[in-house]
Design a protein around this motif. Structure first.
Motif, mmCIF file in Angstrom:
data_model
loop_
_atom_site.group_PDB
_atom_site.id
_atom_site.type_symbol
_atom_site.label_atom_id
_atom_site.label_comp_id
_atom_site.label_asym_id
_atom_site.label_seq_id
_atom_site.Cartn_x
_atom_site.Cartn_y
_atom_site.Cartn_z
ATOM 1 N N VAL A 108 -55.286 32.554 16.163
ATOM 2 C CA VAL A 108 -56.279 31.724 16.856
ATOM 3 C C VAL A 108 -57.165 32.533 17.795
ATOM 4 C CG1 VAL A 108 -54.779 29.709 16.722
ATOM 5 C CG2 VAL A 108 -54.699 31.179 18.747
ATOM 6 N N SER A 109 -57.067 33.869 17.760
ATOM 7 C CA SER A 109 -57.815 34.681 18.726
ATOM 8 C C SER A 109 -59.318 34.512 18.589
ATOM 9 C CB SER A 109 -57.435 36.157 18.573
ATOM 10 O OG SER A 109 -57.731 36.611 17.260
ATOM 11 N N ARG A 110 -59.807 34.270 17.380
ATOM 12 C CA ARG A 110 -61.247 34.123 17.196
ATOM 13 C C ARG A 110 -61.778 32.842 17.834
ATOM 14 N NH1 ARG A 110 -59.661 36.399 12.201
ATOM 15 N NH2 ARG A 110 -59.193 34.330 11.394
ATOM 16 N N GLU A 164 -49.584 35.509 34.549
ATOM 17 C CA GLU A 164 -50.736 36.339 34.193
ATOM 18 C C GLU A 164 -51.410 35.800 32.938
ATOM 19 O OE1 GLU A 164 -51.834 41.044 33.338
ATOM 20 O OE2 GLU A 164 -49.815 40.443 33.967
ATOM 21 N N PHE A 165 -52.699 35.492 33.050
ATOM 22 C CA PHE A 165 -53.446 34.856 31.957
ATOM 23 C C PHE A 165 -53.639 35.808 30.785
ATOM 24 C CE2 PHE A 165 -57.645 34.273 29.970
ATOM 25 C CZ PHE A 165 -57.464 33.017 29.407
ATOM 26 N N VAL A 166 -53.519 35.260 29.559
ATOM 27 C CA VAL A 166 -53.775 36.013 28.337
ATOM 28 C C VAL A 166 -54.890 35.374 27.528
ATOM 29 C CG1 VAL A 166 -52.808 36.810 26.146
ATOM 30 C CG2 VAL A 166 -51.444 36.951 28.228
ATOM 31 N N ALA A 167 -54.770 34.078 27.219
ATOM 32 C CA ALA A 167 -55.782 33.392 26.411
ATOM 33 C C ALA A 167 -55.521 31.896 26.446
ATOM 34 C CB ALA A 167 -55.766 33.907 24.965
ATOM 35 N N PHE A 168 -56.515 31.111 25.996
ATOM 36 C CA PHE A 168 -56.291 29.683 25.778
ATOM 37 C C PHE A 168 -57.253 29.200 24.696
ATOM 38 C CE2 PHE A 168 -59.839 29.183 28.766
ATOM 39 C CZ PHE A 168 -60.536 28.099 28.226
ATOM 40 N N PHE A 169 -56.856 28.124 24.008
ATOM 41 C CA PHE A 169 -57.791 27.401 23.158
ATOM 42 C C PHE A 169 -57.712 25.928 23.530
ATOM 43 C CE2 PHE A 169 -53.879 27.348 20.587
ATOM 44 C CZ PHE A 169 -53.795 26.022 20.194
ATOM 45 N N PHE A 188 -57.143 20.604 16.801
ATOM 46 C CA PHE A 188 -57.554 22.004 16.661
ATOM 47 C C PHE A 188 -57.142 22.526 15.291
ATOM 48 C CE2 PHE A 188 -56.410 26.499 16.870
ATOM 49 C CZ PHE A 188 -57.614 27.046 17.304
ATOM 50 N N ARG A 189 -58.062 23.243 14.647
ATOM 51 C CA ARG A 189 -57.794 23.847 13.342
ATOM 52 C C ARG A 189 -58.427 25.232 13.314
ATOM 53 N NH1 ARG A 189 -60.503 24.185 8.388
ATOM 54 N NH2 ARG A 189 -62.231 23.010 9.269
ATOM 55 N N PRO A 190 -57.637 26.297 13.055
ATOM 56 C CA PRO A 190 -58.215 27.645 12.959
ATOM 57 C C PRO A 190 -59.270 27.722 11.859
ATOM 58 C CG PRO A 190 -55.833 27.769 13.119
ATOM 59 C CD PRO A 190 -56.186 26.322 12.910
ATOM 60 N N ARG A 191 -60.096 28.741 11.959
ATOM 61 C CA ARG A 191 -61.249 28.865 11.075
ATOM 62 C C ARG A 191 -60.854 28.964 9.609
ATOM 63 N NH1 ARG A 191 -65.057 33.644 12.811
ATOM 64 N NH2 ARG A 191 -64.810 32.421 14.732
ATOM 65 N N ASN A 192 -59.810 29.723 9.293
ATOM 66 C CA ASN A 192 -59.422 29.938 7.897
ATOM 67 C C ASN A 192 -58.357 28.970 7.402
ATOM 68 O OD1 ASN A 192 -61.177 32.109 7.575
ATOM 69 N ND2 ASN A 192 -59.674 33.596 8.291
#
Length: 550
Positions: free
Chosen positions: A130-132, A207-212, A264-268
């Motif tokens: 989900v990084s993208r 410590e923050f890393v990422a979020f969606f 939520f749905r990843p791009r691929n």
């Protein structure tokens, strides 16, 4: 100590530090230019990597079959059957475009189906990274950078059909959110333990890393899936609730993948995956120790999958997960070649590995495992295919030779700095690695001497030249020893720094006849001072013997 003496005490080390840093940067730029120019000039010096490559002629039927197998997408049915999916414009390892003609083959290269519409087979839908689609640590750093308006912050709005009614602002220093009503009143704070009425009572997320983010049905207010080093939270600001989805005890979370989660749905991830019988929302947290934490809903379930340690010894090892009515599945890709040497090891070993990898015929594998409720794996099916040696044109060790020569003037300090500094830097999670340091270590890997004997010989020559040059100009033994050690540590940059700061004219001492410098008033050998020149008739020098007129 007086202020003037304090300034003089720090001025000399600061002058040396600034000078050597500037010269080091200039030397590194020149070294990089030499390497790139040498590579560009001899880039076309070639040899074929394939031992018996054909110069002319069309591939035969067997070669066409192998080429088709290599280019096809390998996908699985829930029963473990492998299908090879081919499309005219599909890139390797990507999903085929639905608008083009597709062909489906079995493992024996028999055509099963061809068409433009959706295929009659229901393949497993794999969770995707989900990084993208995420807001990552680097985005947070850019957001918090000093800007002309000086007011940028991460804010989450809570909306009704007509307007924004609440705003929740992230506080990086406290690692929590503070909420405000649209009219200006403060609501409270949201941390890892939920809603609190003060910042002191709000537990930091970490410590923050990422979020969606995703929005529930019939709502315009986002729900955040918030990732820290070892924990995953789901934050609903509209309901003012926080749920901890995962806490890793085996190591830091290295990668987060998802099938779908809420809306939520990843791009691929395929749109029709929800229509598969038995589909459930899925999150996959991969740790840096090789374990996977699976988070499922409808109903809620947590499964930890520990993969065998020997899997990580093979090149290209990659795992992904899917879920269907038949259960949970793991798909593993790998190449039957030992893993590439680590980045902290020498460039020579890495280049040898790459050269051998290109020159040999490789066998690639994809395997399907079924995962039970306890995280145990059972192999369902496996498919292997061969990849030929690369028939590409490469230069004959041009870059390596250029790097070997220019690294002769690199400081010996590069080796311990690369060994100890990069080992610690590489141990950090990728999301916490500073890009500037990444470039610095990348340059050091290119230019470090690597305990070269010729580098030591050249360093000894430079130290000898420094001793010869500094002996008549010396002001003290301690200062002379310092510059000799300095040149030994920094090689060419150290020698240039020494010359820039210490080169003075040498004359013969009138008293002893030996060479002496002009950076001290007396001769270092005979301790006699330079004679004062006699004033001439036209010299504008005050003669103290002439009494002033009264």
């Amino acid at each position: 100590m007086k202020l003037k003496n304090k300034i003089e005490f720090f001025a000399a080390p600061a002058k040396i530090f600034v000078t050597v840093v500037i010269i080091l940067i200039v030397v590194m730029i020149l070294q990089a230019l030499v390497i790139e120019i040498a590579w560009a000039i001899r880039h076309e010096t070639a040899r074929s990597v394939t031992p018996a490559a054909k110069e002319t002629g069309e591939p035969n039927e067997a070669e066409q079959k192998l080429a088709r197998i290599r280019s096809c997408l390998k996908d699985f049915l829930p029963d473990g059957t492998v299908h090879l999916i081919s499309s005219s414009n599909r890139r390797p390892y990507s999903q085929p475009n639905e608008s083009v003609n597709r062909r489906i083959y079995d493992v024996n290269d028999n055509l099963l189906w061809e068409g433009v519409s959706s295929s009659p087979y229901k393949y497993l839908s794999w969770a995707d990274i989900v990084s993208r689609e995420s807001f990552r640590l680097q985005d947070m750093k850019w957001l918090n950078m000093i800007s002309p308006d000086m007011c940028r912050s991460l804010e989450v709005p809570i909306r009704t059909e007509d307007a924004v009614v609440e705003i929740w602002r992230y506080l990086p220093g406290r690692a929590c959110f503070v909420g405000y009503e649209a009219g200006g009143g403060r609501i409270g704070y949201i941390g890892a333990a939920g809603l609190a009425d003060s910042a002191a009572k709000a537990e930091p997320f970490g410590e923050f890393v990422a979020f969606f983010a995703w929005c529930p049905d019939e709502s315009s207010s986002p729900v955040l899936v918030w990732q820290t080093n070892r924990r995953i939270f789901e934050i609903s600001f509209e309901d003012r609730k926080v749920e901890m989805l995962c806490e890793s005890t085996a190591g830091d979370i290295q990668r987060l993948s998802a099938g779908t989660w809420g809306n939520f749905r990843p791009r691929n991830f395929p749109q029709e995956a929800k229509k598969v019988d038995g589909y459930r929302p899925l999150l996959v947290c991969q740790t840096d120790q090789g374990s996977y934490n699976l988070i499922l809903r409808d109903p809620d379930q947590r499964i930890t999958v520990e993969t065998p340690a020997e899997w990580n010894l093979w090149h290209g090892n990659y795992c992904r997960f899917a879920i269907a009515e038949e259960g949970i599945f793991l798909n593993r890709f790998w190449v039957e070649v030992e893993q590439m040497p680590r980045s902290s090891e020498s460039n020579k070993d890495r280049e040898k590995w790459l050269r051998d990898y290109r020159e040999k015929i490789k066998k690639q594998r994809t395997e399907l495992y079924k995962v039970d409720d306890n995280g145990n794996l059972s192999l369902l099916s496996s498919f292997a295919w061969t990849t030929p040696a690369d028939s590409i044109t490469v230069s004959i060790a041009t870059r390596s030779a250029a790097r070997r020569y220019v690294s002769l003037v690199s400081p010996a300090l590069y080796d311990p700095l690369l060994y100890f500094g990069f080992r610690y830097y590489a141990s950090l999670d990728r999301t916490r690695q500073d890009e500037f340091l990444r470039e610095i270590f990348g340059m050091l890997r290119e230019l470090h001497p690597g305990l070269s004997v010729w580098n030591w010989v050249l360093t000894a020559i430079m130290v000898g030249f420094t001793a010869w040059h500094a002996w008549p100009r010396r002001t003290s033994t301690a200062r002379l020893v310092f510059w000799l050690v300095f040149v030994a540590a920094f090689n060419l940059a150290g020698l240039l720094t020494y010359l820039a700061l210490n080169h003075t004219q040498v004359i013969k001492c009138p008293a002893c006849g030996r060479h002496r410098g002009l950076n001290r008033p007396d001769c270092v050998r005979c301790r006699r001072e330079l004679p004062t020149p006699k004033p001439g008739r036209l010299d504008l020098i005050l003669d103290t013997h002439i009494k002033p007129a009264t």
